[in-house]
Design an enzyme around this catalytic site. Structure first.
Site, short mmCIF file in Angstrom:
data_model
loop_
_atom_site.label_atom_id
_atom_site.label_comp_id
_atom_site.label_asym_id
_atom_site.label_seq_id
_atom_site.Cartn_x
_atom_site.Cartn_y
_atom_site.Cartn_z
N ASN A 124 0.82 -1.20 0.00
CA ASN A 124 0.00 0.00 0.00
C ASN A 124 0.86 1.26 0.00
OD1 ASN A 124 0.31 1.31 2.85
ND2 ASN A 124 0.30 -0.89 3.15
N LYS A 164 -0.22 0.25 16.54
CA LYS A 164 0.34 1.51 16.02
C LYS A 164 -0.78 2.44 15.60
CE LYS A 164 2.70 2.00 11.90
NZ LYS A 164 3.82 1.58 11.05
N LYS A 224 -1.65 6.63 13.96
CA LYS A 224 -1.14 7.79 13.22
C LYS A 224 -1.13 9.02 14.10
CE LYS A 224 -0.60 5.40 9.58
NZ LYS A 224 0.77 5.12 9.13
N ASP A 237 3.13 6.99 14.37
CA ASP A 237 3.68 7.16 13.03
C ASP A 237 3.26 8.52 12.47
OD1 ASP A 237 4.55 6.95 10.43
OD2 ASP A 237 3.40 5.15 9.95
N GLU A 287 7.77 6.99 14.74
CA GLU A 287 8.09 6.57 13.35
C GLU A 287 8.01 7.69 12.33
OE1 GLU A 287 5.91 3.09 12.06
OE2 GLU A 287 5.84 3.78 9.99
N GLU A 295 10.52 3.24 5.48
CA GLU A 295 9.55 2.65 4.54
C GLU A 295 9.53 3.39 3.21
OE1 GLU A 295 5.96 3.62 7.04
OE2 GLU A 295 5.16 4.30 5.13
N ASP A 333 10.87 -1.74 2.90
CA ASP A 333 9.84 -2.68 2.44
C ASP A 333 10.23 -3.14 1.04
OD1 ASP A 333 7.60 -3.91 1.37
OD2 ASP A 333 6.21 -2.30 1.92
N HIS A 338 7.85 -2.38 6.74
CA HIS A 338 6.53 -1.84 6.40
C HIS A 338 5.82 -2.80 5.45
CE1 HIS A 338 4.24 0.41 3.25
NE2 HIS A 338 3.79 1.13 4.26
N GLU A 361 5.22 -5.81 9.96
CA GLU A 361 3.98 -5.07 10.17
C GLU A 361 2.79 -5.92 9.77
OE1 GLU A 361 3.86 -1.34 7.99
OE2 GLU A 361 2.29 -0.58 9.32
O1 LIG Z 1 -0.13 5.09 6.19
C1 LIG Z 1 0.77 4.58 5.51
O2 LIG Z 1 1.21 5.11 4.46
C2 LIG Z 1 1.38 3.28 5.94
C3 LIG Z 1 2.44 3.46 6.93
O3 LIG Z 1 3.04 4.50 7.10
C4 LIG Z 1 2.82 2.34 7.78
O4 LIG Z 1 2.21 1.29 7.66
O5 LIG Z 1 3.74 2.50 8.57
MG LIG Z 2 4.72 4.28 8.46
#
Ligand SMILES: O=C([O-])CC(=O)C(=O)O
Ligand SMILES: [Mg+2]
Length: 387
Positions: free
Chosen positions: A53, A180, A182, A211, A237, A263, A290, A320, A339
């Protein structure tokens, strides 16, 4: 023995979620099949792969450049020395013919996707799980038990703290011990409140990683670090821009606990720069390169060599992406884990059916290849592409 076709389809993996940088409302991924003329157990061997992704499907590059370079190469030139299997390194070199160095943008995703399918085919031809093949190749002992953590905690419309808590509780109920979420997509006060809500929910049952998805400039990164260091976090992160090594290096003055990044670094040269200039600490920080976004496992092996040169253990890598390719690399080559997105990006992410998370670990099943055949929703879309 030869590759007779390479098929690609670009599929939606859209969802209404948002991190600090992007939303996923139009996200896609490439699914690839590498079709061989080899037959195992009465079935044609086809290797499958897909990109992680976050970087969109790569159909254009795959169809316009990389597919044809493989199909146009002399079939014998793509075989291993024993001539009893394909050689992923030779296939990789065929793909990368006439590509200049540097500028590791989207082509690394296209190559990584095909490379995943090549390794799946190679392990199926060898009739082994990829993780066993990799351990044999390196002369090390495979460990089928792999640490996994649950990634989520995205922003999305109408999501309040109680929904965030329920989400995290759901991961704990499924056996995860690290979750985890955001940060950086709301005000620092809102993020602090969200973090405290999650910490209150998970208590001593799990640890929390956060993150920022590369959102912060140095000043904001430091302001957040001062807030975050009051909490017992698993890691902080992708704090700043992935290529801003000076920012990452400066952070170690403000944040003693573990940090994680990588990542969005797509080559062993970029990984090397991170280790040279990013001030990352091999005793506590984590590297998240990744392979499905960064030229595949052939390149990842070079990245692991770079780590070795700089005194880093592979156990500091927790990639990742949440796919079975990195699970196999973790089990075969001793990475620190992988992950996982329990509720997102299906059917691509996750584990073969019946694999459960127990105390934060899964056990790899003994399936030939990457194990896609053991995940019924995934193998169905793969076989729709090529059988
Ligand atoms: O939200 C994303 O782009 C994915 C991401 O950073 C992660 O899985 O660490
Ligand atoms: Mg990330």
């Amino acid at each position: 023995m030869r590759i007779i076709d390479i098929c690609e389809v670009t599929k939606p993996i859209a969802s209404p979620i948002r991190n600090a940088y992007i939303d996923f409302s139009k996200m896609t991924a490439s699914l690839v099949a590498v079709v061989t003329d080899v037959v195992r157990d009465g079935r044609r061997v086809i290797g499958y792969g897909f990109n992680s992704n976050g970087r969109y499907g790569q159909g254009g590059l795959i169809r316009e450049r990389f597919r044809d370079r493989i199909l146009e190469a002399a079939p014998e030139s793509l075989l291993n020395e024993a001539r009893d299997n394909l050689d992923p390194h030779k296939i990789w070199s065929a793909m990368m013919a006439n590509e200049k160095p540097g500028g590791h943008g989207e082509r690394s995703v296209a190559v990584g996707t095909i490379d995943m399918a090549v390794w799946d085919a190679v392990a199926k031809i060898a009739d082994k799980p990829l993780f066993r093949l990799l351990a044999d190749m390196k002369g090390v002992e495979a460990n089928p038990k792999v640490f996994v953590y649950a990634a989520g905690g995205y922003y999305y419309p109408g999501k309040d703290d109680s929904a965030l808590r329920r989400e995290m509780r759901g991961y704990l109920d499924r056996g995860y011990t690290v979750v985890k979420m955001k940060i950086g997509g709301a005000s620092i006060d809102d993020d602090r409140r969200r973090i405290e809500a999650v910490l209150d929910e998970i208590g001593a049952d799990a640890q929390l990683a956060v993150d920022a998805n590369g959102r912060f400039d140095l000043e904001t990164a430091i302001t957040y670090a001062k807030m975050l260091r009051q909490y017992p976090l698993f890691w902080y992160e992708e704090i700043g821009d992935p290529l801003d090594y000076a920012l990452q290096a400066a952070m170690s003055e403000f944040y003693e606990a573990p940090m994680a990044t990588g990542e969005n670094l797509f080559s062993h040269q970029d990984a090397r720069n991170l280790l040279r200039y990013g001030g990352m600490r091999p005793d506590r920080d984590y590297l998240q390169f990744d392979c499905a976004l960064s030229y595949g496992l052939v390149e990842y092996l070079k990245t692991l060599d770079v780590l070795h040169q700089f005194g880093w253990s592979p156990s500091r890598c927790i990639p990742h992406g949440g796919h079975q390719m990195s699970l196999n690399i973790a089990a075969g080559l001793g990475l620190g884990g992988n992950e996982s997105y329990p509720d997102l990006f299906q059917p691509y992410g996750g584990f073969p059916d019946g694999v459960r998370v127990v105390d934060g670990f899964i056990t790899m099943p003994e399936l030939p290849g990457l194990g896609f055949e053991g995940k019924s929703d995934l193998i169905k879309v793969m076989r729709d592409l090529a059988t």
